[in-house]
Design a protein around this motif. Structure first.
Motif, mmCIF file in Angstrom:
data_model
loop_
_atom_site.group_PDB
_atom_site.id
_atom_site.type_symbol
_atom_site.label_atom_id
_atom_site.label_comp_id
_atom_site.label_asym_id
_atom_site.label_seq_id
_atom_site.Cartn_x
_atom_site.Cartn_y
_atom_site.Cartn_z
ATOM 1 N N LYS A 158 1.128 1.190 6.889
ATOM 2 C CA LYS A 158 0.534 -0.130 6.640
ATOM 3 C C LYS A 158 1.287 -0.850 5.520
ATOM 4 N N GLY A 159 1.658 -0.118 4.477
ATOM 5 C CA GLY A 159 2.406 -0.698 3.369
ATOM 6 C C GLY A 159 3.756 -1.259 3.801
ATOM 7 N N HIS A 160 4.442 -0.549 4.691
ATOM 8 C CA HIS A 160 5.721 -1.060 5.207
ATOM 9 C C HIS A 160 5.506 -2.375 5.955
ATOM 10 N N LYS A 161 4.433 -2.453 6.734
ATOM 11 C CA LYS A 161 4.136 -3.694 7.458
ATOM 12 C C LYS A 161 3.811 -4.821 6.486
ATOM 13 N N GLN A 162 3.023 -4.511 5.438
ATOM 14 C CA GLN A 162 2.702 -5.517 4.426
ATOM 15 C C GLN A 162 3.978 -6.039 3.767
ATOM 16 N N LYS A 221 5.933 -8.341 6.103
ATOM 17 C CA LYS A 221 5.293 -9.659 6.230
ATOM 18 C C LYS A 221 5.586 -10.539 5.018
ATOM 19 N N GLU A 272 0.832 -1.213 0.000
ATOM 20 C CA GLU A 272 0.000 0.000 0.000
ATOM 21 C C GLU A 272 0.865 1.261 0.000
ATOM 22 N N THR A 326 2.847 3.591 2.707
ATOM 23 C CA THR A 326 2.233 4.053 3.951
ATOM 24 C C THR A 326 2.806 3.205 5.092
ATOM 25 N N ASP A 380 -2.659 -10.071 4.311
ATOM 26 C CA ASP A 380 -3.646 -10.314 5.354
ATOM 27 C C ASP A 380 -3.813 -11.797 5.699
#
Length: 150
Positions: free
Chosen positions: A25-29, A32, A10, A23, A148
């Motif tokens: 969230k994108g860094h976390k994605q 993962k 993201e 974002t 996710d």
């Protein structure tokens, strides 16, 4: 051949398009999916990345060397992406970090020889393998996974 298609995680909205960053969230994605890939990717996988900031940041989560190719930029031609990867003749593994709808079109061509684009979710990976059976190259979907699900 192992062809792994990884859509960037993201990213922020805005312009210029090539400068859009991930974002939080994108860094976390990306982290993962990189962890998932590191456990499974062949050791000598060639990582090819779009010049866009968001794809560079996504690929950086792997922590290794990658090659930036302008041919993988947003709006890339799917056939050019497959050629850059050496599809289907390349004997090594290739990971492409790129964009929709190009990656979806690459998956459709590689798996079903279709002139359509399938949807790959942000941060998602499609892993396609080839094998030779009775002299013919066959494509197999090994994995299709999104952040996710990890």
């Amino acid at each position: 051949m192992e062809l792994i298609l990884w859509r960037h995680a993201e990213a922020e909205d805005g312009t210029p398009d090539l400068e859009r960053a991930l974002t939080p969230k994108g860094h976390k994605q990306a982290e993962k999916m990189a962890a998932w890939l590191k456990q499974r990717m062949p050791a000598h996988t060639h990582v090819l990345v779009s010049p866009a900031k968001r794809t560079q940041q996504t690929a950086a989560a792997l922590g290794g060397h990658f090659t930036t190719l302008d041919v993988l930029a947003p709006g890339a031609n799917p056939e050019d992406v497959l050629e850059a990867a050496g599809w289907p003749e390349e004997t090594d593994s290739v990971l492409i970090v790129g964009h929709q709808p190009t990656l979806g079109a690459v998956a459709a061509i590689a798996l079903a020889n279709l002139d359509d684009a399938w949807s790959i979710k942000k941060g998602g990976i499609w892993w396609i393998s080839t094998k030779t059976h009775d002299g013919e190259i066959e494509s197999l979907l090994r994995a299709a996974i999104t952040p996710d699900l990890i």
